[in-house]
Design a protein around this motif. Structure first.
Motif, PDB file in Angstrom:
ATOM      1  N   ASN A 133       0.841  -1.191   0.000  1.00  0.00           N
ATOM      2  CA  ASN A 133       0.000   0.000   0.000  1.00  0.00           C
ATOM      3  C   ASN A 133       0.879   1.245   0.000  1.00  0.00           C
ATOM      4  OD1 ASN A 133      -2.733  -1.131   0.190  1.00  0.00           O
ATOM      5  ND2 ASN A 133      -2.085  -1.871   2.204  1.00  0.00           N
ATOM      6  N   TYR A 135       0.995   5.562   0.801  1.00  0.00           N
ATOM      7  CA  TYR A 135       0.359   6.606   1.598  1.00  0.00           C
ATOM      8  C   TYR A 135       1.167   7.905   1.483  1.00  0.00           C
ATOM      9  CZ  TYR A 135      -1.294   2.311   3.941  1.00  0.00           C
ATOM     10  OH  TYR A 135      -1.782   1.064   4.232  1.00  0.00           O
ATOM     11  N   LYS A 136       0.547   8.980   1.959  1.00  0.00           N
ATOM     12  CA  LYS A 136       1.270  10.236   2.118  1.00  0.00           C
ATOM     13  C   LYS A 136       0.866  10.866   3.446  1.00  0.00           C
ATOM     14  CE  LYS A 136      -2.026  13.313  -0.252  1.00  0.00           C
ATOM     15  NZ  LYS A 136      -2.195  14.318  -1.339  1.00  0.00           N
ATOM     16  N   ASN A 137       1.707  11.788   3.920  1.00  0.00           N
ATOM     17  CA  ASN A 137       1.465  12.427   5.200  1.00  0.00           C
ATOM     18  C   ASN A 137       2.237  13.730   5.251  1.00  0.00           C
ATOM     19  OD1 ASN A 137       0.686  12.745   7.975  1.00  0.00           O
ATOM     20  ND2 ASN A 137       2.718  12.017   8.554  1.00  0.00           N
ATOM     21  N   LEU A 195      -2.881   4.332  10.701  1.00  0.00           N
ATOM     22  CA  LEU A 195      -3.516   4.573   9.404  1.00  0.00           C
ATOM     23  C   LEU A 195      -4.368   5.848   9.354  1.00  0.00           C
ATOM     24  CD1 LEU A 195      -4.492   1.015   8.109  1.00  0.00           C
ATOM     25  CD2 LEU A 195      -2.576   2.470   7.429  1.00  0.00           C
ATOM     26  N   TRP A 198      -2.399   8.779   8.029  1.00  0.00           N
ATOM     27  CA  TRP A 198      -1.912   8.704   6.663  1.00  0.00           C
ATOM     28  C   TRP A 198      -3.066   8.726   5.675  1.00  0.00           C
ATOM     29  CZ3 TRP A 198       1.781   3.834   7.201  1.00  0.00           C
ATOM     30  CH2 TRP A 198       2.791   4.150   8.123  1.00  0.00           C
ATOM     31  N   GLU A 199      -2.799   9.240   4.500  1.00  0.00           N
ATOM     32  CA  GLU A 199      -3.784   9.227   3.416  1.00  0.00           C
ATOM     33  C   GLU A 199      -3.336   8.238   2.345  1.00  0.00           C
ATOM     34  OE1 GLU A 199      -5.572  12.156  -0.095  1.00  0.00           O
ATOM     35  OE2 GLU A 199      -4.515  13.028   1.634  1.00  0.00           O
ATOM     36  N   LYS A 200      -4.212   7.297   2.031  1.00  0.00           N
ATOM     37  CA  LYS A 200      -3.870   6.290   1.027  1.00  0.00           C
ATOM     38  C   LYS A 200      -3.853   6.916  -0.361  1.00  0.00           C
ATOM     39  CE  LYS A 200      -4.748   1.425   0.064  1.00  0.00           C
ATOM     40  NZ  LYS A 200      -5.611   0.247   0.394  1.00  0.00           N
TER      41      LYS A 200
END
Length: 216
Positions: A133, A135-137, A195, A198-200
């Motif tokens: 997966n 993600y960004k943050n 989770l 974080w943005e998927k």
């Protein structure tokens, strides 16, 4: 026919049992759900600003993690606990040298692949069972971080675990910084305390890592 069906069902049950039976409940010598006082001075933990119910212990000159088994390919370790001092995650990490964007070569990704191969062989599971997966943050100083996360969820001894091999990337001042993390954690901790931060996103490649996308 019923006898054959029964054999098939038992076969699947055996496969699932064997799969989970070989997987770990501890990493680097630290057991998930163990009492943190067995490993650290609990008076030295720090509550995370983004995880108010979680207490962190990063090994440093002031904090010793007792019973820790270190890996020569990693240079730092930490555990996190809940308010009852039960260990929710144990992780080791290494930081790669920052490099100019135009010269960037993804050493973290290469190491991630190597660790997946090694762990799947050691724990005897099919690496295809791992889900990747992305993600960004945004950090507290508004730096964009990208996460390339390999995750294996499983059950063992009536508990749920996530084994994660993670690469993190950020680009600022036209330099790429990256880290590799190897973590074992309580699955509910991962889903409820990490989770949500974080943005998927869709899969990204090195061209995205080399771009400064802060603010976009």
């Amino acid at each position: 026919m019923k006898k054959l069906l029964g054999i098939v069902v038992l076969g699947f049950m055996w496969c699932n049992f064997a799969f989970s039976d070989d997987l770990p409940v501890q990493l680097f010598g630290i057991k998930i759900n163990d009492d943190a006082s067995n490993h650290v001075d609990i008076s030295k933990g720090k509550i995370s600003e983004k995880r108010p119910d979680i207490i962190s212990y990063f090994e440093n000159d002031d904090i010793e993690i007792k019973g820790l088994i270190k890996n020569s390919k990693l240079d730092g370790y930490y555990i996190r606990t809940n308010k009852e001092n039960k260990i929710m995650i144990v992780a080791g990490y290494t930081t790669f040298k920052s490099i100019w964007s135009e010269d960037f070569q993804n050493k973290c990704s290469d190491s991630k692949v190597d660790f997946i191969k090694s762990l799947s062989n050691y724990y005897d599971f099919n690496a295809k069972k791992i889900k990747n997966n992305y993600y960004k943050n945004l950090s507290n100083n508004n730096r964009l971080w990208l996460y390339d996360s390999a995750e294996l969820d499983y059950r063992k001894n009536f508990n749920k675990f996530t084994l994660q091999i993670l690469c993190t990337y950020t680009n600022y001042d036209d330099k790429v910084r990256s880290r590799l993390f190897i973590s074992l954690m309580d699955q509910d901790y991962f889903k409820n305390s990490t989770l949500p931060l974080w943005e998927k996103i869709n899969k990204f490649d090195d061209s995205v890592i080399k771009s400064n996308l802060t603010g976009f």
